[in-house]
Design an enzyme around this catalytic site. Structure first.
Site, PDB file in Angstrom:
ATOM      1  N   GLY A  18      56.972  55.536  37.871  1.00 35.31           N
ATOM      2  CA  GLY A  18      57.449  55.122  36.556  1.00 35.31           C
ATOM      3  C   GLY A  18      56.484  54.235  35.788  1.00 35.31           C
ATOM      4  O   GLY A  18      56.900  53.447  34.941  1.00 35.31           O
ATOM      5  N   LYS A  97      61.491  67.823  38.193  1.00 31.65           N
ATOM      6  CA  LYS A  97      62.388  68.983  38.168  1.00 31.65           C
ATOM      7  C   LYS A  97      62.168  69.772  36.889  1.00 31.65           C
ATOM      8  O   LYS A  97      61.868  69.196  35.838  1.00 31.65           O
ATOM      9  CB  LYS A  97      63.844  68.510  38.216  1.00 31.65           C
ATOM     10  CG  LYS A  97      64.195  67.803  39.500  1.00 31.65           C
ATOM     11  CD  LYS A  97      64.361  68.817  40.630  1.00 31.65           C
ATOM     12  CE  LYS A  97      64.358  68.124  41.971  1.00 31.65           C
ATOM     13  NZ  LYS A  97      64.217  69.059  43.087  1.00 31.65           N
ATOM     14  N   HIS A 115      51.000  65.555  30.858  1.00 27.22           N
ATOM     15  CA  HIS A 115      50.358  66.243  31.981  1.00 27.22           C
ATOM     16  C   HIS A 115      48.952  65.661  32.156  1.00 27.22           C
ATOM     17  O   HIS A 115      48.230  65.514  31.172  1.00 27.22           O
ATOM     18  CB  HIS A 115      50.291  67.753  31.684  1.00 27.22           C
ATOM     19  CG  HIS A 115      49.722  68.544  32.808  1.00 27.22           C
ATOM     20  ND1 HIS A 115      50.454  68.870  33.937  1.00 27.22           N
ATOM     21  CD2 HIS A 115      48.478  69.042  33.015  1.00 27.22           C
ATOM     22  CE1 HIS A 115      49.685  69.546  34.771  1.00 27.22           C
ATOM     23  NE2 HIS A 115      48.488  69.662  34.237  1.00 27.22           N
TER      24      HIS A 115
END
Ligand code: GRF
Length: 217
Positions: A18, A97, A115
């Site tokens: 995180g 997910k 990304h």
């Protein structure tokens, strides 16, 4: 003149450490990003992101296969929570997910992901975490970087919002490259979110167009 707008309501999805989530919270707290973090959704109760939300008193929900084994029921629960929080933008920050089609349809062009490479290279199924940087170094490219993109139904394939370049050094390992890119991610993600917060982005097919800051209408 720049219009003063209400802060955009964002929900972050995170599964791991995180650090991007923390960076976004910091940008909001320092007044750099005109957003309100309405909550965190995680599939992983042990995530660092969840611990941070607890410390900060940020609302969070754990929604995973264990609690909601049926895909459809799980996606419905996610949408229910997003609506309860009046979410306007979903920000994926290390969420492991795949986002269900139902959620993508409910939030068209309103889900972003970061990304750690220059898409469309080094993306797709299986390209996550250290695997990305291993592939980058193995390929011999001299530049890598990061991409913020809109999420559609294909892995890492939605319209690109922003990219930043990071050099690959001769003595880089996947880990050192990952670290340098992560530092840039922390700056770039808030910048990309601000395009939505300030209503400066338009999406046309696979392309996005970003209005200059302070540009007249
Ligand atoms: C980042 O490298 C991001 O690009 C990728 O997942 C990682 C999340 O890191 N999608 P963190 O949990 O924000 O530290």
């Amino acid at each position: 003149m720049k219009k003063v707008t209400d802060p955009i309501k964002i929900t972050v999805f995170a599964s791991g450490t995180g650090s991007n989530f923390r960076a976004i919270v910091q940008s909001i707290e320092s007044g750099k990003l005109n957003a309100k973090l309405v909550g965190l959704i995680s599939n992983n109760p042990g995530a660092g992101a969840v611990e941070f939300a607890q410390i900060k008193g940020i609302p969070y929900q754990i929604i995973n296969q264990h609690r909601y084994p049926d895909d459809n029921v799980r996606d419905n629960r996610i949408i229910e929570v997003l609506k309860e929080w009046f979410t306007e933008l979903i920000v994926l920050a290390g969420y492991m997910k795949k986002i269900g089609l139902k959620i993508i349809t409910a939030y068209p062009n309103r889900i972003v992901n970061i990304h750690p490479a220059l898409l469309p290279s080094f993306g797709g199924k299986g390209m996550y975490g250290i695997h990305v940087h291993e592939a980058v170094i193995h390929s011999g490219v001299k530049y890598s970087g990061l991409t913020v993109h809109i999420v559609n139904n294909e892995y890492d394939a939605g319209p690109i919002v922003l990219q930043r370049i990071v050099s690959v050094y001769d003595d880089d390992t996947p880990e050192t490259l990952q670290q340098r890119i992560l530092v840039e991610e922390h700056k770039a993600y808030s910048e990309a979110i601000s395009y939505f917060a300030d209503d400066r982005i338009t999406v046309a097919g696979q392309r996005t167009f970003i209005k200059r800051e302070n540009a007249e209408d």
